[in-house]
Design a protein around this motif. Structure first.
Motif, PDB file in Angstrom:
ATOM      1  N   GLN A 181      -4.260 -35.943  10.054  1.00 30.91           N
ATOM      2  CA  GLN A 181      -4.150 -34.713   9.281  1.00 30.91           C
ATOM      3  C   GLN A 181      -2.698 -34.308   9.084  1.00 30.91           C
ATOM      4  O   GLN A 181      -2.321 -33.790   8.027  1.00 30.91           O
ATOM      5  CB  GLN A 181      -4.896 -33.573   9.984  1.00 30.91           C
ATOM      6  N   LEU A 182      -1.865 -34.547  10.101  1.00 36.74           N
ATOM      7  CA  LEU A 182      -0.452 -34.209   9.984  1.00 36.74           C
ATOM      8  C   LEU A 182       0.231 -35.082   8.935  1.00 36.74           C
ATOM      9  O   LEU A 182       1.107 -34.610   8.200  1.00 36.74           O
ATOM     10  CB  LEU A 182       0.245 -34.375  11.337  1.00 36.74           C
ATOM     11  N   VAL A 183      -0.153 -36.356   8.875  1.00 35.88           N
ATOM     12  CA  VAL A 183       0.405 -37.237   7.845  1.00 35.88           C
ATOM     13  C   VAL A 183       0.066 -36.695   6.461  1.00 35.88           C
ATOM     14  O   VAL A 183       0.925 -36.629   5.561  1.00 35.88           O
ATOM     15  CB  VAL A 183      -0.122 -38.673   8.021  1.00 35.88           C
ATOM     16  N   TYR A 184      -1.178 -36.275   6.276  1.00 33.53           N
ATOM     17  CA  TYR A 184      -1.591 -35.713   4.975  1.00 33.53           C
ATOM     18  C   TYR A 184      -0.869 -34.397   4.700  1.00 33.53           C
ATOM     19  O   TYR A 184      -0.397 -34.155   3.576  1.00 33.53           O
ATOM     20  CB  TYR A 184      -3.100 -35.494   4.972  1.00 33.53           C
ATOM     21  N   ASN A 185      -0.773 -33.538   5.717  1.00 33.49           N
ATOM     22  CA  ASN A 185      -0.117 -32.248   5.532  1.00 33.49           C
ATOM     23  C   ASN A 185       1.339 -32.415   5.119  1.00 33.49           C
ATOM     24  O   ASN A 185       1.820 -31.749   4.185  1.00 33.49           O
ATOM     25  CB  ASN A 185      -0.225 -31.434   6.819  1.00 33.49           C
ATOM     26  N   ALA A 204       6.358 -37.478   7.139  1.00 35.25           N
ATOM     27  CA  ALA A 204       5.017 -38.068   7.223  1.00 35.25           C
ATOM     28  C   ALA A 204       5.092 -39.493   7.753  1.00 35.25           C
ATOM     29  O   ALA A 204       4.239 -39.917   8.552  1.00 35.25           O
ATOM     30  CB  ALA A 204       4.348 -38.039   5.853  1.00 35.25           C
ATOM     31  N   CYS A 205       6.116 -40.239   7.357  1.00 31.29           N
ATOM     32  CA  CYS A 205       6.280 -41.609   7.855  1.00 31.29           C
ATOM     33  C   CYS A 205       6.595 -41.615   9.348  1.00 31.29           C
ATOM     34  O   CYS A 205       6.173 -42.517  10.076  1.00 31.29           O
ATOM     35  CB  CYS A 205       7.387 -42.315   7.082  1.00 31.29           C
ATOM     36  N   VAL A 206       7.325 -40.610   9.820  1.00 30.32           N
ATOM     37  CA  VAL A 206       7.609 -40.511  11.254  1.00 30.32           C
ATOM     38  C   VAL A 206       6.310 -40.351  12.034  1.00 30.32           C
ATOM     39  O   VAL A 206       6.068 -41.038  13.041  1.00 30.32           O
ATOM     40  CB  VAL A 206       8.564 -39.343  11.540  1.00 30.32           C
ATOM     41  N   VAL A 207       5.441 -39.447  11.590  1.00 31.13           N
ATOM     42  CA  VAL A 207       4.160 -39.239  12.271  1.00 31.13           C
ATOM     43  C   VAL A 207       3.309 -40.498  12.201  1.00 31.13           C
ATOM     44  O   VAL A 207       2.636 -40.873  13.173  1.00 31.13           O
ATOM     45  CB  VAL A 207       3.411 -38.035  11.660  1.00 31.13           C
ATOM     46  N   ALA A 208       3.332 -41.182  11.052  1.00 31.36           N
ATOM     47  CA  ALA A 208       2.565 -42.418  10.919  1.00 31.36           C
ATOM     48  C   ALA A 208       3.056 -43.484  11.894  1.00 31.36           C
ATOM     49  O   ALA A 208       2.257 -44.222  12.489  1.00 31.36           O
ATOM     50  CB  ALA A 208       2.650 -42.931   9.484  1.00 31.36           C
ATOM     51  N   LEU A 209       4.364 -43.574  12.098  1.00 30.06           N
ATOM     52  CA  LEU A 209       4.911 -44.545  13.045  1.00 30.06           C
ATOM     53  C   LEU A 209       4.540 -44.183  14.481  1.00 30.06           C
ATOM     54  O   LEU A 209       4.265 -45.068  15.303  1.00 30.06           O
ATOM     55  CB  LEU A 209       6.422 -44.633  12.893  1.00 30.06           C
ATOM     56  N   VAL A 210       4.545 -42.891  14.803  1.00 33.47           N
ATOM     57  CA  VAL A 210       4.113 -42.466  16.133  1.00 33.47           C
ATOM     58  C   VAL A 210       2.644 -42.835  16.343  1.00 33.47           C
ATOM     59  O   VAL A 210       2.260 -43.356  17.406  1.00 33.47           O
ATOM     60  CB  VAL A 210       4.315 -40.948  16.312  1.00 33.47           C
ATOM     61  N   LEU A 211       1.828 -42.607  15.332  1.00 34.48           N
ATOM     62  CA  LEU A 211       0.412 -42.973  15.404  1.00 34.48           C
ATOM     63  C   LEU A 211       0.246 -44.464  15.628  1.00 34.48           C
ATOM     64  O   LEU A 211      -0.553 -44.905  16.472  1.00 34.48           O
ATOM     65  CB  LEU A 211      -0.278 -42.541  14.114  1.00 34.48           C
ATOM     66  N   PHE A 212       1.017 -45.264  14.910  1.00 37.09           N
ATOM     67  CA  PHE A 212       0.956 -46.722  15.067  1.00 37.09           C
ATOM     68  C   PHE A 212       1.400 -47.138  16.463  1.00 37.09           C
ATOM     69  O   PHE A 212       0.757 -47.979  17.111  1.00 37.09           O
ATOM     70  CB  PHE A 212       1.836 -47.384  14.006  1.00 37.09           C
ATOM     71  N   ALA A 213       2.497 -46.546  16.957  1.00 35.31           N
ATOM     72  CA  ALA A 213       3.019 -46.922  18.275  1.00 35.31           C
ATOM     73  C   ALA A 213       2.045 -46.560  19.384  1.00 35.31           C
ATOM     74  O   ALA A 213       1.812 -47.347  20.314  1.00 35.31           O
ATOM     75  CB  ALA A 213       4.367 -46.242  18.511  1.00 35.31           C
ATOM     76  N   VAL A 214       1.455 -45.377  19.310  1.00 30.89           N
ATOM     77  CA  VAL A 214       0.495 -44.956  20.340  1.00 30.89           C
ATOM     78  C   VAL A 214      -0.739 -45.860  20.303  1.00 30.89           C
ATOM     79  O   VAL A 214      -1.253 -46.281  21.349  1.00 30.89           O
ATOM     80  CB  VAL A 214       0.115 -43.482  20.141  1.00 30.89           C
ATOM     81  N   SER A 215      -1.222 -46.172  19.101  1.00 30.24           N
ATOM     82  CA  SER A 215      -2.390 -47.061  18.985  1.00 30.24           C
ATOM     83  C   SER A 215      -2.104 -48.426  19.591  1.00 30.24           C
ATOM     84  O   SER A 215      -2.930 -48.981  20.334  1.00 30.24           O
ATOM     85  CB  SER A 215      -2.786 -47.214  17.514  1.00 30.24           C
ATOM     86  N   MET A 216      -0.925 -48.981  19.300  1.00 27.84           N
ATOM     87  CA  MET A 216      -0.570 -50.292  19.840  1.00 27.84           C
ATOM     88  C   MET A 216      -0.434 -50.241  21.356  1.00 27.84           C
ATOM     89  O   MET A 216      -0.890 -51.151  22.061  1.00 27.84           O
ATOM     90  CB  MET A 216       0.735 -50.768  19.211  1.00 27.84           C
ATOM     91  N   ALA A 217       0.180 -49.169  21.872  1.00 25.54           N
ATOM     92  CA  ALA A 217       0.376 -49.066  23.318  1.00 25.54           C
ATOM     93  C   ALA A 217      -0.965 -48.962  24.048  1.00 25.54           C
ATOM     94  O   ALA A 217      -1.193 -49.648  25.058  1.00 25.54           O
ATOM     95  CB  ALA A 217       1.255 -47.859  23.641  1.00 25.54           C
TER      96      ALA A 217
END
Length: 325
Positions: free
Chosen positions: A274-278, A289-302
């Motif tokens: 939702q934050l990426v969309y916002n 938005a790209c920063v939040v997307a990268l955090v989402l990707f990093a947390v998912s991978m970890a």
């Protein structure tokens, strides 16, 4: 002799080149898809995270300003991250446990197993928006039948989607209602466990829990790992149900000119997607938005890597115990 050796070496090199070319030809569909749909978008996301870009004008390099804004000034980031991690821990664990439990029960049913399979699988087929709206109606604290029933029984009546303390548990109940996908997967795994292993365990005097611990779990551990990993990835992308539940509970279900507080109630249903969309589509701040997307990707991978390492350690421990026996 030297001429023969040189010719032989040249022939070997040509053979290796042909093998590499053949391998690349077979891999080319995957390589093209990986490059177009993963590598290029990921590289672009990293690039734009260091740019000031609104989607209309040319991007301008801004260094770490987007990262500083998201981590230190964007008011919803940390709450959205906490909400997402809460859903990952609680929702995924309960869905796996509930799906496994339902699968075990149905495999033990002697008559009517087909009816129960259908009854538990059908909710999974419901469209997410329609299912969420139905749950928001059922759990409405003023007019919903669930709270009326709880009141008649003398039990507490939660605010559900209108209460910050109950909004995420309500979303978890919605996820458990649509448990049909995991139920089917676990049923297939449970039915594939060799019956002779259960018979041998019974002859050794193993009880129900011991048979489950030492026979069922080791046999279905790959399916458990698959369910947990895919559940984590899906929950990290959790968007539709949270946004629809917030809109319906707040009284905003469509129409122009209506104001809606994202994350209703009080930010308790904010998630990282939702934050990426916002940021990207409401504030036109593509860099943040790209920063939040990268955090989402990093947390998912970890989280996924930790789960896979944990499963490998579990399998090694199980193999060591079997060798000792």
């Amino acid at each position: 002799m030297t001429g023969n050796s040189t010719a032989h070496s040249a022939a070997l090199r040509r053979k290796r080149r042909r093998e590499r070319a053949r391998t690349l030809a077979f891999l080319s569909p995957w390589l093209i898809g990986f490059g177009l749909f993963f590598a290029y978008p990921l590289a672009s996301t990293v690039y734009f995270s260091f740019m000031k870009y609104d989607g209309f004008t040319a991007p301008v390099f801004s260094g770490l300003k987007n990262w500083d804004y998201v981590f230190n000034h964007y008011p919803f980031f940390w709450q959205g991250l906490r909400n997402t991690l809460w859903l990952v821990v609680v929702m995924v664990a309960l869905r796996v446990a509930f799906g496994l439990g339902i699968g075990l029960l149905i495999t033990k049913v002697k008559t009517g197993a087909g009816f129960f399979r259908t009854a538990f699988y059908l909710p999974y087929l419901a469209p997410p928006v329609a299912a969420t709206m139905a749950f928001a109606f059922l759990l409405n604290p003023g007019t919903g039948p669930v709270d009326h029933l709880l009141g008649d029984l003398g039990l507490p009546q939660p605010g559900w989607f209108n209460d910050p303390s109950w909004s995420k548990p309500a979303l978890t109940l919605l996820a458990l209602w649509g448990i049909g996908d995991l139920m089917v997967i676990f049923m297939a795994a449970l039915l594939d466990v060799p019956r002779e292993q259960y018979e041998a365990a019974e002859l050794d005097g193993a009880g129900a829990w011991q048979r489950f611990r030492y026979v069922t779990l080791p046999n279905i551990s790959p399916i458990l790992a698959f369910a947990v990993v895919t559940g984590v990835i899906q929950t990290m992308q959790y968007y539709t149900q949270a946004i629809v539940a917030g809109k319906v509970a707040s009284g905003v279900i469509g129409g122009s000119g209506q104001q809606f507080e994202p994350g209703y109630p009080h930010g308790s249903t904010w998630t990282l997607p939702q934050l990426v969309y916002n940021l990207g589509f409401q504030r036109f701040d593509t860099g943040s938005a790209c920063v939040v997307a990268l955090v989402l990707f990093a947390v998912s991978m970890a989280v996924t890597s930790a789960l896979l390492r944990r499963r490998s350690a579990f399998l090694l421990d199980g193999a060591a115990l079997e060798s000792e026996d």
